[in-house]
Motif scaffolding. Sequence first.
Motif, PDB file in Angstrom:
ATOM      1  N   GLU A  74     -15.460  23.535  45.247  1.00  0.00           N
ATOM      2  CA  GLU A  74     -15.947  22.723  44.123  1.00  0.00           C
ATOM      3  C   GLU A  74     -16.326  21.323  44.590  1.00  0.00           C
ATOM      4  OE1 GLU A  74     -13.563  23.276  40.336  1.00  0.00           O
ATOM      5  OE2 GLU A  74     -12.248  24.267  41.788  1.00  0.00           O
ATOM      6  N   GLY A  81     -20.092  19.652  44.347  1.00  0.00           N
ATOM      7  CA  GLY A  81     -21.080  20.525  43.745  1.00  0.00           C
ATOM      8  C   GLY A  81     -22.109  21.134  44.665  1.00  0.00           C
ATOM      9  N   GLU A 120     -18.399  26.358  34.581  1.00  0.00           N
ATOM     10  CA  GLU A 120     -18.411  25.934  35.980  1.00  0.00           C
ATOM     11  C   GLU A 120     -17.349  26.683  36.782  1.00  0.00           C
ATOM     12  OE1 GLU A 120     -19.965  21.342  35.205  1.00  0.00           O
ATOM     13  OE2 GLU A 120     -17.827  21.747  35.564  1.00  0.00           O
TER      14      GLU A 120
END
Length: 389
Positions: A74, A81, A120
């Motif tokens: 992550e 990202g 996400e």
Amino acid sequence: MSGIIQISRGAIAVSLVMLLGCNSAKQAGTITPTGIAATNTIDRNATPETKALFKNLMQLSKNHTLFGHQHATEYGHGWAGDADRSDVKSVTGSHPAVIGVDLSGFSGRPAAAIEKTKEELRKTVADTYNRGGVVTVAWHFSNPIAGGGFYWKDSVSLPAVRYIIPGGSANQQYKEILRGIGEWAKSTRGNDGKLVPMIFRPFHEFDGDWFWWGKSHSTKEEFVTLWKFTVSYLRDSIGVHNFLYAFSPDNKFETEEEFLERYPGDEWVDMVGMDNYGDMGRDGKYNVARATKLLKIISDYAKKAGKLAAFTETGLESIPHPTWWTDVLLKVMKEPGIQLCYVLVWRNDRTSPTHYYAPFPGQGSVPDFMKFYNDPYTLFEKDLPKMYE
């Protein structure tokens, strides 16, 4: 990394595929369990992939330990990202075998923010599964009735456990939170259309006092009730069948009896483990012998009870010890008699220059981490056999 080393690591993965696929031993007599309880998931209706993950982790732990890193894909040291990136991959060429994620944003926020977080995280988990990696899920659960965060000091110091268990005034509110988790779990699928198995690790470090679910903020009976209700509601009421459930205190115990003080029973737990930073170099304090002793207690119990065992959290912030990976962590992992399916180090903060637990290119422990990586005992994502078959 040289081509010779890559081939060597690949050969390990091939041998593991053979080991797990045809039940033949790498070395005669090394993989057949003897004198232990039956090894099955606590969910009789667990998906085939979840049952396969349990059994494959069990089998691998006899000769190897998977390496994990929290929030590895992550974000990392100075970035966030980026597609198919992790600091560990930037150093070794492979992602960690185990990726840690967190449900911390699943409650106590506006609905749109919660849904964005779920989407996400759904992608992170599915991507890990699609690559063949393993997912472990922590839950830094904001106090559901007091507001604030998950720390006791930030949650108006309100002992929420007694209110969210059955009979408590906030039990319905807790059910709603669990329904949100369940809906997310049942909508997280890989490219093959199958539900992604996950190791769910709620209420971790419960033997300390820093979280609102900690030892001083609930009775033993209240905590055990909370655990059983959480598992039962997710598994039996909502129908979540892609979770393995991990029980992990901190390092506040010295004996098996103390480790099991708040244990809900074998029928409610798939994995036993512990979090331990204090004995592994935090504040310059090392007590590797104690860390080893505690892991041996956990591993021995897992063998008796037919459970997985893991070192669920550890690490050394900023890694000031340049050979920590082989002089400390690997020695603990390889102690005779200890069988751990994985070890996970904490996250690399994307903004802090000092809050990191895995190396990144140029960090001082990289040469030693490569020795750790190249040791046949450790497994990274590229080394894994098909974990879900």
